[in-house]
Design a protein around this motif. Sequence first.
Motif, PDB file in Angstrom:
ATOM      1  N   LEU A 204      80.924  43.885  -3.828  1.00  0.00           N
ATOM      2  CA  LEU A 204      81.676  43.672  -2.583  1.00  0.00           C
ATOM      3  C   LEU A 204      81.453  44.807  -1.589  1.00  0.00           C
ATOM      4  O   LEU A 204      81.527  44.600  -0.381  1.00  0.00           O
ATOM      5  N   VAL A 205      81.157  46.015  -2.107  1.00  0.00           N
ATOM      6  CA  VAL A 205      80.825  47.118  -1.187  1.00  0.00           C
ATOM      7  C   VAL A 205      79.629  46.722  -0.321  1.00  0.00           C
ATOM      8  O   VAL A 205      79.627  46.951   0.898  1.00  0.00           O
TER       9      VAL A 205
ATOM     10  N   ASP B 209      74.869  42.300 -11.866  1.00  0.00           N
ATOM     11  CA  ASP B 209      73.604  42.040 -12.576  1.00  0.00           C
ATOM     12  C   ASP B 209      73.176  43.205 -13.474  1.00  0.00           C
ATOM     13  O   ASP B 209      72.625  42.990 -14.545  1.00  0.00           O
ATOM     14  N   LEU B 210      73.483  44.432 -13.059  1.00  0.00           N
ATOM     15  CA  LEU B 210      73.170  45.571 -13.924  1.00  0.00           C
ATOM     16  C   LEU B 210      74.068  45.566 -15.161  1.00  0.00           C
ATOM     17  O   LEU B 210      73.627  45.905 -16.267  1.00  0.00           O
ATOM     18  N   LEU B 211      75.320  45.132 -14.994  1.00  0.00           N
ATOM     19  CA  LEU B 211      76.242  45.033 -16.128  1.00  0.00           C
ATOM     20  C   LEU B 211      75.722  44.004 -17.135  1.00  0.00           C
ATOM     21  O   LEU B 211      75.741  44.228 -18.347  1.00  0.00           O
ATOM     22  N   ILE B 212      75.226  42.875 -16.631  1.00  0.00           N
ATOM     23  CA  ILE B 212      74.638  41.855 -17.510  1.00  0.00           C
ATOM     24  C   ILE B 212      73.467  42.453 -18.286  1.00  0.00           C
ATOM     25  O   ILE B 212      73.340  42.303 -19.497  1.00  0.00           O
TER      26      ILE B 212
ATOM     27  N   SER C 151      80.548  53.707 -12.060  1.00  0.00           N
ATOM     28  CA  SER C 151      81.205  53.476 -10.772  1.00  0.00           C
ATOM     29  C   SER C 151      80.378  52.654  -9.798  1.00  0.00           C
ATOM     30  O   SER C 151      80.938  51.995  -8.938  1.00  0.00           O
ATOM     31  N   THR C 152      79.030  52.689  -9.894  1.00  0.00           N
ATOM     32  CA  THR C 152      78.238  51.908  -8.940  1.00  0.00           C
ATOM     33  C   THR C 152      77.465  50.788  -9.645  1.00  0.00           C
ATOM     34  O   THR C 152      76.433  50.350  -9.167  1.00  0.00           O
TER      35      THR C 152
ATOM     36  N   LEU D 137      85.706  43.647 -13.010  1.00  0.00           N
ATOM     37  CA  LEU D 137      86.319  43.921 -11.701  1.00  0.00           C
ATOM     38  C   LEU D 137      85.632  45.094 -11.014  1.00  0.00           C
ATOM     39  O   LEU D 137      85.387  45.078  -9.808  1.00  0.00           O
ATOM     40  N   SER D 138      85.294  46.102 -11.816  1.00  0.00           N
ATOM     41  CA  SER D 138      84.603  47.263 -11.254  1.00  0.00           C
ATOM     42  C   SER D 138      83.226  46.856 -10.719  1.00  0.00           C
ATOM     43  O   SER D 138      82.809  47.285  -9.633  1.00  0.00           O
TER      44      SER D 138
END
Lengths: 338, 279
Positions: A119-120, A294-297, A289-290, A112-113
């Motif tokens: 979405l930003v 794709d960075l999370l993956i 926070s930012t 979600l984060s």
Amino acid sequence: MSGRAWERETTSASPGASPPALSDPLAVAAAPAGTSVVPARPGAARPGMSLQRRETLTALASLAPAFLLIAIVIWYPVAKTFYYGFTNWNGASAKWVGLKNYTKILSGPEFLSALRTNLVFVVAIPGILIICVVVSVLLFEQAPGWRFFRSVYYLPTILSAAVVGLLMRIMFSAQGAMNDILQSLGLGMLTRDWLGAPNTAFVVLVFVFYWQTLGQGVLIFLAGLSSIPTDLLEAARIDGAGWWNRLTRIILPLLVPAIAYFVIFNMIWAFVGVFAMVYTVTNGGPGYSTTPIDLLIYRKAFEAGQLGFASALSIILFAIVLVISAVQIRIFDRLTTD
Amino acid sequence: MQMRHASDWFARSATVAVLTLFAVIAVYPIVFMVLSSFKTIVEYINDPVGWPATFRYIENYQAMIYRFNVPRLFGNTIWYVLLATVLSLAVSVPASFAFAKLRFRFSQGLRTLMIATLIVPAMTLLVPTYVLFANLGLVDSYISVVLIWAATSVPGSVFLLSSLMRAIPTEVLEAARIDGAGYFQMMRRVVLPLSGPGILTVTIFNVTVWWNDLLIPLVFLQSDETKTITVAAATIMGRFSSDTPMLITGLLFASLPPILVYIFLQRYIRRGLVVGALK
């Protein structure tokens, strides 16, 4: 010779009738596939068949290398990603866990984060859209040297997002050039450690996004504007229509396809194109926070080794892009059939 | 010619002022790179914005060449990009020709399938590809990067090239046929020369994308001597982040080729945006 495919080609698909590049994929899907029918006249059947077959073989041989490459490097891995999304794969062994990865993703805070970060950028699109349209209209209406401005605006767009990201990270650091400039402009109260807090880190990211997108937008909208007949605008001017009226009554309605194109392109970018920028500007921080999807993956796969989880996450990302693309096809269908 | 009214003159000046402001914002970071590359660390820390004391301070440039072996990094990048270009065109040109000029069953379906592949995000294929290439011993080898770059460029290239190749006059192909030209002769003598501008457009577009790419080389090339210039700027030089002017010089080096290509080949880059917009 009359049976030659080259000749039939000219009658069925003359270049003049080919659809505009943008709507092309949709038009292709909608076009009738009647040409594949082999003529069934008994007398001409044999030579016609063999010619047709030879042409088909030539075509398939021409396509085979391209499809082979795509199949090995794109389709096969995507199919595997889909499968591994249902396992706890760690690179060596994979055990089937059903929907566990997906429930974990959708119920946990990380996704979600990350989605919020993407979405930003989506929410930031109208801002750059307005800037691009205004700048393009100003260029189109009266600016001397519009070619020069267009070239200059496009310069940031051709630079690597990674290089730009690192440069902006340097410029927006606490002792960086940005704070110096603000100080010398008498705006000392605005100086801060930009990348040290989530909100201002987002401000910097959106600035970088805008900085690299202006040139692209101006290019798209100038192309759109150049198709507006000038005598239409001239007539409106003679009729006493002011600048604002010409803008809202004539120019903007005719720019709608270009605007739709720009918005959708950047919406897709907001989900699949931000990696290099975020990786270099904030590296996902402060904290997470930012961090976009794709960075999370990337982190889950190549730093945490949770390949199953990362696979499921990339399928979700793919699904998001699919939905946006489906909406895009609908919108362009409507715009081109009007 | 329409400066009859003062308000007209005012509007025009305001317009130029606004446009100039945006131009300054667009160019300033690039100027900042150039200015900083001539500064010592101390000079930079004292005044990150101003002019350098002298433009004859070239230690940052020397560091690029001797400490970071930038010629090698450039060589790597050029080599990988060249191979990817050759592979990409070798498969895209015949496929585009088939879609544009040959009639066969499933032509539409296959073309739609090809173009639909455009929307697959690179992230989605990265993890299995990495494991696959690791098993084949291709991680940390440029072959992996070249294969992925080439494959992901094919749908966009075919999309643009096949649209352009429709304009090749059928009579010309027919004439070549009658002269007894085989498939490869037809490609070499007719299709390739007539598709020149289109091929140049997709090539320039792809080369810029690959030169600027971070993700694929970052994942697949791990040892320093195999890296591309863009990835090296983000990783190797980042280790010396305390020496900001030197890092900035590295960024400048990585940016120079795209800027030069842009200055000389603007027209083709603009046309390539059509492909880029689909990615």
